[in-house]
Motif scaffolding. Structure first.
Motif, PDB file in Angstrom:
ATOM      1  N   SER A   1       2.089   9.864  11.311  1.00 33.92           N
ATOM      2  CA  SER A   1       2.153   8.958  12.465  1.00 33.92           C
ATOM      3  C   SER A   1       1.117   7.858  12.358  1.00 33.92           C
ATOM      4  O   SER A   1       1.393   6.698  12.689  1.00 33.92           O
ATOM      5  N   ASN A   2      -0.096   8.193  11.879  1.00 33.46           N
ATOM      6  CA  ASN A   2      -1.113   7.156  11.676  1.00 33.46           C
ATOM      7  C   ASN A   2      -0.630   6.110  10.670  1.00 33.46           C
ATOM      8  O   ASN A   2      -0.892   4.914  10.831  1.00 33.46           O
ATOM      9  N   CYS A   3       0.072   6.548   9.634  1.00 35.46           N
ATOM     10  CA  CYS A   3       0.613   5.600   8.658  1.00 35.46           C
ATOM     11  C   CYS A   3       1.665   4.699   9.307  1.00 35.46           C
ATOM     12  O   CYS A   3       1.635   3.467   9.151  1.00 35.46           O
ATOM     13  N   ILE A   4       2.611   5.297  10.013  1.00 33.50           N
ATOM     14  CA  ILE A   4       3.678   4.515  10.635  1.00 33.50           C
ATOM     15  C   ILE A   4       3.107   3.517  11.626  1.00 33.50           C
ATOM     16  O   ILE A   4       3.515   2.349  11.673  1.00 33.50           O
ATOM     17  N   ASN A   5       2.130   3.955  12.435  1.00 31.58           N
ATOM     18  CA  ASN A   5       1.515   3.054  13.417  1.00 31.58           C
ATOM     19  C   ASN A   5       0.696   1.948  12.766  1.00 31.58           C
ATOM     20  O   ASN A   5       0.413   0.928  13.401  1.00 31.58           O
TER      21      ASN A   5
ATOM     22  N   LEU B   1       2.543   1.326   7.588  1.00 34.78           N
ATOM     23  CA  LEU B   1       2.691   1.859   6.242  1.00 34.78           C
ATOM     24  C   LEU B   1       3.933   2.741   6.231  1.00 34.78           C
ATOM     25  O   LEU B   1       3.974   3.766   6.921  1.00 34.78           O
ATOM     26  N   HIS B   2       4.927   2.365   5.440  1.00 34.26           N
ATOM     27  CA  HIS B   2       6.196   3.077   5.457  1.00 34.26           C
ATOM     28  C   HIS B   2       6.577   3.651   4.102  1.00 34.26           C
ATOM     29  O   HIS B   2       7.708   4.090   3.919  1.00 34.26           O
ATOM     30  N   SER B   3       5.642   3.659   3.155  1.00 40.56           N
ATOM     31  CA  SER B   3       5.878   4.270   1.848  1.00 40.56           C
ATOM     32  C   SER B   3       4.902   5.429   1.715  1.00 40.56           C
ATOM     33  O   SER B   3       3.700   5.222   1.494  1.00 40.56           O
ATOM     34  N   ILE B   4       5.406   6.651   1.865  1.00 41.06           N
ATOM     35  CA  ILE B   4       4.538   7.817   2.023  1.00 41.06           C
ATOM     36  C   ILE B   4       5.037   8.961   1.143  1.00 41.06           C
ATOM     37  O   ILE B   4       6.198   9.377   1.239  1.00 41.06           O
ATOM     38  N   TYR B   5       4.157   9.472   0.292  1.00 41.91           N
ATOM     39  CA  TYR B   5       4.415  10.698  -0.445  1.00 41.91           C
ATOM     40  C   TYR B   5       3.550  11.821   0.145  1.00 41.91           C
ATOM     41  O   TYR B   5       2.377  11.600   0.487  1.00 41.91           O
TER      42      TYR B   5
ATOM     43  N   SER C   1      14.989  -0.768   5.718  1.00 41.03           N
ATOM     44  CA  SER C   1      13.529  -0.883   5.772  1.00 41.03           C
ATOM     45  C   SER C   1      12.862  -0.577   4.437  1.00 41.03           C
ATOM     46  O   SER C   1      11.730  -0.967   4.201  1.00 41.03           O
ATOM     47  N   LYS C   2      13.544   0.183   3.561  1.00 44.22           N
ATOM     48  CA  LYS C   2      12.995   0.642   2.286  1.00 44.22           C
ATOM     49  C   LYS C   2      11.819   1.599   2.476  1.00 44.22           C
ATOM     50  O   LYS C   2      11.084   1.892   1.533  1.00 44.22           O
ATOM     51  N   GLY C   3      11.629   2.079   3.706  1.00 38.42           N
ATOM     52  CA  GLY C   3      10.574   3.045   3.952  1.00 38.42           C
ATOM     53  C   GLY C   3      11.023   4.449   3.574  1.00 38.42           C
ATOM     54  O   GLY C   3      12.214   4.745   3.508  1.00 38.42           O
ATOM     55  N   PHE C   4      10.036   5.335   3.304  1.00 38.22           N
ATOM     56  CA  PHE C   4      10.371   6.718   2.976  1.00 38.22           C
ATOM     57  C   PHE C   4       9.175   7.613   3.243  1.00 38.22           C
ATOM     58  O   PHE C   4       8.018   7.190   3.201  1.00 38.22           O
ATOM     59  N   VAL C   5       9.464   8.872   3.559  1.00 38.63           N
ATOM     60  CA  VAL C   5       8.484   9.947   3.535  1.00 38.63           C
ATOM     61  C   VAL C   5       9.083  11.014   2.635  1.00 38.63           C
ATOM     62  O   VAL C   5      10.053  11.681   2.997  1.00 38.63           O
ATOM     63  N   GLU C   6       8.539  11.154   1.431  1.00 38.27           N
ATOM     64  CA  GLU C   6       9.099  12.063   0.440  1.00 38.27           C
ATOM     65  C   GLU C   6       8.088  13.136   0.062  1.00 38.27           C
ATOM     66  O   GLU C   6       6.891  12.867  -0.066  1.00 38.27           O
ATOM     67  N   VAL C   7       8.594  14.336  -0.120  1.00 39.20           N
ATOM     68  CA  VAL C   7       7.770  15.455  -0.555  1.00 39.20           C
ATOM     69  C   VAL C   7       7.768  15.517  -2.077  1.00 39.20           C
ATOM     70  O   VAL C   7       8.830  15.453  -2.716  1.00 39.20           O
TER      71      VAL C   7
ATOM     72  N   VAL D   1       0.860  -1.180   0.000  1.00 39.38           N
ATOM     73  CA  VAL D   1       0.000   0.000   0.000  1.00 39.38           C
ATOM     74  C   VAL D   1       0.894   1.227   0.000  1.00 39.38           C
ATOM     75  O   VAL D   1       1.812   1.335   0.806  1.00 39.38           O
ATOM     76  N   LEU D   2       0.616   2.154  -0.904  1.00 38.89           N
ATOM     77  CA  LEU D   2       1.320   3.427  -0.951  1.00 38.89           C
ATOM     78  C   LEU D   2       0.403   4.500  -0.390  1.00 38.89           C
ATOM     79  O   LEU D   2      -0.764   4.594  -0.786  1.00 38.89           O
ATOM     80  N   ALA D   3       0.905   5.303   0.550  1.00 40.70           N
ATOM     81  CA  ALA D   3       0.114   6.399   1.129  1.00 40.70           C
ATOM     82  C   ALA D   3       0.484   7.712   0.463  1.00 40.70           C
ATOM     83  O   ALA D   3       1.665   8.000   0.251  1.00 40.70           O
ATOM     84  N   ILE D   4      -0.531   8.495   0.135  1.00 39.66           N
ATOM     85  CA  ILE D   4      -0.338   9.831  -0.433  1.00 39.66           C
ATOM     86  C   ILE D   4      -1.085  10.823   0.447  1.00 39.66           C
ATOM     87  O   ILE D   4      -2.304  10.708   0.639  1.00 39.66           O
ATOM     88  N   ILE D   5      -0.352  11.778   1.002  1.00 43.16           N
ATOM     89  CA  ILE D   5      -0.946  12.796   1.879  1.00 43.16           C
ATOM     90  C   ILE D   5      -1.024  14.098   1.094  1.00 43.16           C
ATOM     91  O   ILE D   5      -0.014  14.600   0.586  1.00 43.16           O
ATOM     92  N   LEU D   6      -2.222  14.648   1.007  1.00 39.46           N
ATOM     93  CA  LEU D   6      -2.445  15.873   0.251  1.00 39.46           C
ATOM     94  C   LEU D   6      -2.122  17.076   1.122  1.00 39.46           C
ATOM     95  O   LEU D   6      -2.692  17.251   2.200  1.00 39.46           O
ATOM     96  N   GLY D   7      -1.210  17.916   0.633  1.00 40.85           N
ATOM     97  CA  GLY D   7      -0.739  19.048   1.428  1.00 40.85           C
ATOM     98  C   GLY D   7      -1.690  20.218   1.497  1.00 40.85           C
ATOM     99  O   GLY D   7      -1.408  21.194   2.191  1.00 40.85           O
ATOM    100  N   GLY D   8      -2.808  20.168   0.804  1.00 42.52           N
ATOM    101  CA  GLY D   8      -3.814  21.214   0.941  1.00 42.52           C
ATOM    102  C   GLY D   8      -3.595  22.393   0.016  1.00 42.52           C
ATOM    103  O   GLY D   8      -2.539  22.552  -0.597  1.00 42.52           O
ATOM    104  N   GLY D   9      -4.623  23.246  -0.072  1.00 42.97           N
ATOM    105  CA  GLY D   9      -4.571  24.439  -0.909  1.00 42.97           C
ATOM    106  C   GLY D   9      -4.008  25.628  -0.145  1.00 42.97           C
ATOM    107  O   GLY D   9      -3.159  25.483   0.731  1.00 42.97           O
ATOM    108  N   ARG D  10      -4.514  26.809  -0.457  1.00 44.02           N
ATOM    109  CA  ARG D  10      -3.973  28.025   0.140  1.00 44.02           C
ATOM    110  C   ARG D  10      -4.302  28.169   1.624  1.00 44.02           C
ATOM    111  O   ARG D  10      -3.638  28.925   2.337  1.00 44.02           O
ATOM    112  N   GLY D  11      -5.330  27.487   2.109  1.00 48.39           N
ATOM    113  CA  GLY D  11      -5.666  27.577   3.525  1.00 48.39           C
ATOM    114  C   GLY D  11      -6.149  28.949   3.935  1.00 48.39           C
ATOM    115  O   GLY D  11      -5.828  29.434   5.023  1.00 48.39           O
ATOM    116  N   THR D  12      -6.937  29.601   3.079  1.00 46.61           N
ATOM    117  CA  THR D  12      -7.371  30.970   3.356  1.00 46.61           C
ATOM    118  C   THR D  12      -8.218  31.069   4.623  1.00 46.61           C
ATOM    119  O   THR D  12      -8.188  32.090   5.309  1.00 46.61           O
TER     120      THR D  12
END
Length: 430
Positions: free
Chosen positions: A43-47, A50-54, A78-84, A4-15
């Motif tokens: 942290s929810n992914c790691i717990n 899930l260690h493959s995170i964009y 571990s081959k895990g990553f958190v990449e931007v 499973v690959l996790a993708i976290i959406l960084g959001g828009g302008r946050g006005t």
């Protein structure tokens, strides 16, 4: 576990979170004294193993990139990553992300490179604790193409969320994005009996809200994101278009979940963390929330009194100061004889030396963060703000929206917000 690959959406302008998003993206906003919002989904992914995170970013993302780079490092085996993955111009697209679905579509090449069986898509600005393995169980038990997480909410909260209906087999039978009228909401009313049959207390929560947590079979994700006309948003287009033809199921969640999308929701959720029985407990042994290690000293409290408050590391609080129902972030310095009530003090990036404080005095500039004899109530003081001596920030007039001179402060939802690095001179009354 299948990949499973996790993708976290960084959001828009946050006005709606301005001025907290004046110089940073929403996921980089500090929370709970020492964390940032992005720490929650990671942290929810790691717990959940899930260690493959964009993390997909776009607006004002420098501090977010730095935080992730300094915090999340997996060992070489571990081959895990958190990449931007920052928004960028490519041969295929020269536009900013137009929505959640468009953001993922513009990064399909990175998903293909990882070749996961499933893709988990998360929001970067929510406060919750979830074991995603339970979501995976629902997804596989239903043999779903897509599974989304849903939470029961009362009618007063329905305007801000997508609503769905589902049958006894957990299949989604209807979907509407942010309904504005009772007529639009009516088809999504769910009986208390139906909810409680699933082991969840209704408590007058008769609607099922989309939590913005989606698990896709990878081929289905490719198919829906490349189908014409191209969809830009999951909630507005992808799910309403496809719930009748795809097996879209819902996983019901009944824990604490808060979308910190506005100044009021951020303020209320932050103060709730300081209560004697917080709805979200950072002290819980299960589901640890991780963040950057700062190696700060313990806080020093010089004869102050505190009630229902949280004080982070590296703080100095002066004599005869009272802090009530407040959250005090890292490296905060609060003077003598102050009253801090219902306030979030985010803290500072550095300690000031005696020489720097002497220089401040020469320049007529307040020290970091709050001077002597000040009263602060119903406020948010962003990082590195300088509040002088004898200042009163209380909004006794009950103003709901206002911008102070030169952007020195802003009032949003009745809450006084001093932006990052803001300066409030001695004796100011707001």
């Amino acid at each position: 576990m299948r990949s499973v690959l996790a993708i976290i959406l960084g959001g828009g302008r946050g006005t709606r979170l301005f001025p907290l998003t004046k110089s940073r993206s929403k996921p980089a906003v500090p929370v709970a004294g020492k964390y940032r919002l992005i720490d929650i989904p990671i942290s929810n992914c790691i717990n959940s193993e899930l260690h493959s995170i964009y993390v997909l970013t776009q607006f004002l993302s420098v501090s977010l990139h730095r935080h992730i780079a300094n915090t999340y490092k997996f060992d070489m085996f571990s081959k895990g990553f958190v990449e931007v993955l920052a928004a960028q111009q490519t041969n295929e697209s020269a536009d900013w992300y137009q929505g959640t679905a468009d953001a993922v579509r513009q990064n399909l090449s990175y998903i293909e490179r990882e070749d996961p069986d499933e893709v988990l898509i998360l929001s970067g600005d929510q406060l919750y604790r979830m074991d995603f393995r339970q979501l995976f169980e629902t997804h596989r038990a239903c043999k779903a193409d897509i599974t989304l997480a849903a939470i029961p909410v009362p009618e007063r909260d329905t305007v801000g969320f997508g609503l769905l209906s589902m049958d006894a087999q957990s299949r989604v039978t209807g979907f509407v994005e942010k309904p504005k009228t009772p007529e639009e909401r009516a088809p999504y009313y769910t009986s208390a009996e139906w909810i409680e049959r699933r082991g969840i207390e209704c408590r007058n929560r008769h609607y099922l809200a989309n939590m913005g947590i989606y698990l896709f079979k990878t081929p289905v994700l490719y198919e829906l994101l490349t189908a014409k006309p191209l969809a830009t948003d999951f909630g507005k287009e992808v799910f309403p278009r496809n719930y009748k033809t795809k097996n879209i199921c819902a996983h019901l969640f009944d824990g604490y979940w808060e979308d910190l999308g506005t100044i009021r929701s951020y303020h209320e959720a932050s103060l709730a963390l300081a209560g004697s029985n917080p709805p979200f407990d950072f002290f819980a042994p299960e589901g640890v929330i991780y963040t950057r290690m700062r190696n700060l000293p313990a806080s020093r409290i010089n004869g102050a009194s505190l009630a229902q408050s949280v004080v982070a590391d590296g703080c100095v609080i002066g004599a005869d100061t009272r802090i009530e129902r407040s959250l005090v972030g890292v490296r905060s310095r609060i003077g003598n004889n102050c009253l801090i009530r219902d306030t979030v003090v985010i803290g500072a990036d550095k300690f000031e030396t005696d020489a720097q404080r002497a220089e401040n005095k020469k320049k007529g500039r307040p020290d970091l963060n709050i001077g002597n004899n000040s009263v602060i109530a119903q406020a948010i003081l962003d990082k590195d703000c300088r509040i002088g001596h004898g200042v009163r920030l209380t909004n006794e007039s009950g103003i709901q929206e206002m911008d102070g001179p030169g952007g020195s402060f802003h009032i949003r939802d009745g809450i006084i917000c001093v932006p990052r690095g803001g300066i409030i001179p001695d004796g100011t009354v707001v």
